[in-house]
Design an enzyme around this catalytic site. Structure first.
Site, mmCIF file in Angstrom:
data_model
loop_
_atom_site.group_PDB
_atom_site.id
_atom_site.type_symbol
_atom_site.label_atom_id
_atom_site.label_comp_id
_atom_site.label_asym_id
_atom_site.label_seq_id
_atom_site.Cartn_x
_atom_site.Cartn_y
_atom_site.Cartn_z
ATOM 1 C CG ASP A 102 -92.368 -17.123 29.400
ATOM 2 O OD1 ASP A 102 -91.654 -16.205 29.822
ATOM 3 O OD2 ASP A 102 -92.990 -17.067 28.315
ATOM 4 C CG ASP A 135 -90.511 -13.203 22.998
ATOM 5 O OD1 ASP A 135 -89.794 -13.578 23.948
ATOM 6 O OD2 ASP A 135 -91.749 -13.300 22.993
ATOM 7 N N GLY A 187 -83.056 -13.203 29.732
ATOM 8 C CA GLY A 187 -81.666 -12.814 30.020
ATOM 9 C C GLY A 187 -81.509 -11.915 31.233
#
Ligand code: GLA
Length: 510
Positions: free
Chosen positions: A253, A316, A295
């Site tokens: 992440d 999210d 993205g």
């Protein structure tokens, strides 16, 4: 007389309840599995040479059941009591195996392909992730309970496999919780789990013993999104640690890495993922790599190339609890149609529109509450995700699944669309105002199709053969109800509830 009036009241109550559930759309369509054995889940599984192999045959039916795998290649063996196939394959190759499951009510068989090569994640990942229900409260006990629930609810029997810890398992500098405070790394530079995860190795062993796989999370930045230790400058040693602990899946992440990227060129966006992709490729353990960077820089263009097995396509989905419904249409339907994201996915690499937000979720205000998605929107999310060939990762509370939520996750004919070995992503074939038709080509030459109504009133949605470039008589089957609807020529129409869906499969009549 008395008992007759009680009966009357009961009948009225039941009818009222039925009318109420029908009106709200909270209707269970998935037929219940019978006592006889049935095999479900993926029909193909990828492994790299020398990596530990673990695949459990997902099957419903009354226990005890006996599991067999005919023509299993040398190096693998099956536990006939629980269907767990383990071992490792030395050489590359493709193997055709027959799974057979037997119980007191009968026998089921299914062809299965094991492909030993460079590519893993040949079908989209299925599992559970802790984030949207437990966010920063996740503990070892929660993860063990999740693994238990994956088996006891029957989700594992339908192919759900990954039990994934999200953020918040590492130390957090400056936390008020004493369990989270401590050195982020030990004297050898190895990353430490926090006091809520006293025994990572024990945790993955617990998950593996159930025939499931374990996932972990970190960031290429020095801290994760929730401020816990990240992997910046420790990437290789963290992977080593994750492997010693026994993990099978890594969500990577972006988070604080933004402060370290030099600029906003493509090269800088790719850099941390290229690094992680290289490290993972060198390991003798298959770790599915999920890129999470929302993205940016059109990750779908390069996610596969850098070693990603899936990449989040947007922010999210549940970032704002009240707007999950809106996000579903924006980051699901609109983004995928506008960018034609079906062009980028396939076996080994999947677009990831984020988790299934059904059941009970955190409302980010300290409570766990039912999803704000209407029952129709829940059908819509699961149907769309399957048509997109998206990972199916539930992030609602897996230990408290009501019958309705469970029915959304255990419809084999719907899940088969997601897990189809061809691995094509579905795409929008028509849009008329709020009415959209999405279609996915399947390996057997059939089409899976979703008739969606994004509007606020019931409407008739039509699928025209022309839009699929097919001709002739087609058998149409309703996948949620698992019922044949008949043979149609040129088109098929159905009434669809507001924000709802009808999902069908079209097979040419022979
Ligand atoms: C980001 C990710 C989420 C979740 C959180 C954890 O927001 O997109 O999926 O992992 O971080 O902090």
């Amino acid at each position: 007389m008395k008992s007759r009036s009680i009966l009357f009241i009961l009948v009225v109550l039941m009818a009222t309840f039925q009318a109420f559930t029908q009106e709200s759309g909270r209707v269970i369509l998935t037929p219940k599995p019978g006592p006889e054995p049935r095999i479900h889940g993926a029909r193909i599984f990828g492994v790299r040479p020398g990596s530990p192999f673990l695949f459990t045959i997902p099957a419903t039916g009354t226990r005890p059941m006996k599991y067999e795998a005919v023509d299993l290649p040398a190096g693998l063996s099956i536990n006939s009591d629980n269907g767990q196939i383990t071992g490792s394959l030395a050489k590359k190759g493709a193997y055709r195996v027959t799974f057979r499951v037997t119980n007191a009510y009968g026998k089921a068989e299914r062809d299965f392909r094991i492909v030993c090569g460079d590519t893993i994640a040949l079908t989209p990942h299925m599992g559970w992730n802790s984030w949207y229900v437990w966010e920063n409260h996740v503990t070892e006990k929660i993860m063990k309970d999740a693994a238990d629930a994956m088996v006891s609810t029957g989700l594992a029997d339908h192919g759900f496999m990954y039990v994934n810890i999200d953020d918040c398992w590492a130390m957090k500098a400056g936390s008020k919780d004493s369990l989270l405070i401590g050195p982020g790394r030990d004297s050898l530079g190895r990353i430490n789990s926090n006091g809520r995860f006293p025994d990572m190795k024990g945790l993955t062993a617990y998950i593996h013993a159930k025939g499931l796989k374990a996932g972990i999370y970190t960031s290429p930045g020095p801290t994760t999104c929730a401020g816990h230790t990240g992997s910046y400058m420790h990437e290789a040693s963290d992977v080593k640690r994750f492997i010693e602990w026994g993990f099978d899946f890594l969500k990577y992440d972006w988070c604080s890495y933004g402060n370290y990227a030099k600029d906003t060129t493509l090269a800088e966006y790719e850099k941390p993922y290229i690094l992680m992709g290289h490290i993972l490729k060198k390991q003798r353990r298959d770790i599915v790599l999920n890129l999470c960077q929302y993205g940016m820089a059109d990750v779908w263009n390069w996610g596969r190339e850098v070693g990603g097995n899936s990449w989040r396509t947007a922010g999210d989905l549940g970032g704002s609890f009240d707007d999950i419904g809106k996000a579903l249409f924006r980051d699901g339907f609109d983004l995928y149609a506008q960018r034609n994201l079906q062009r980028y996915c396939g076996p080994g690499a999947w677009n990831d529109p984020d988790y299934l937000l059904i059941g009970n979720l955190s409302n980010w205000k300290g409570q766990i509450v039912p999803t704000p998605l209407t029952p129709d929107e829940q059908y819509t999310q699961v149907s769309l995700w399957c048509l997109l060939a998206a990972p199916l990762i539930l992030s609602g509370d897996i230990t408290r699944l009501d019958e309705f939520t469970l029915s959304l996750l255990t419809n084999n004919e719907v899940l088969d669309v997601d897990q189809d070995p061809l691995g094509k992503g579905g795409y929008r074939i028509s849009k008329t105002g709020d009415l959209e038709v999405w279609a996915k080509p399947m390996e057997d030459g059939s089409w899976a199709v979703g008739l969606f109504n994004r509007g606020e009133t019931r409407a008739n949605v039509s699928l025209h053969w022309n839009d699929l470039k097919i001709k002739g008589r087609q058998k149409v089957r309703d996948l949620w109800r698992q019922k044949d609807l008949g043979v149609f020529e040129q088109s098929f129409s159905s009434e669809v509830r507001p924000h709802g869906v009808i999902m069908v499969r079209l097979c040419k009549e022979l």
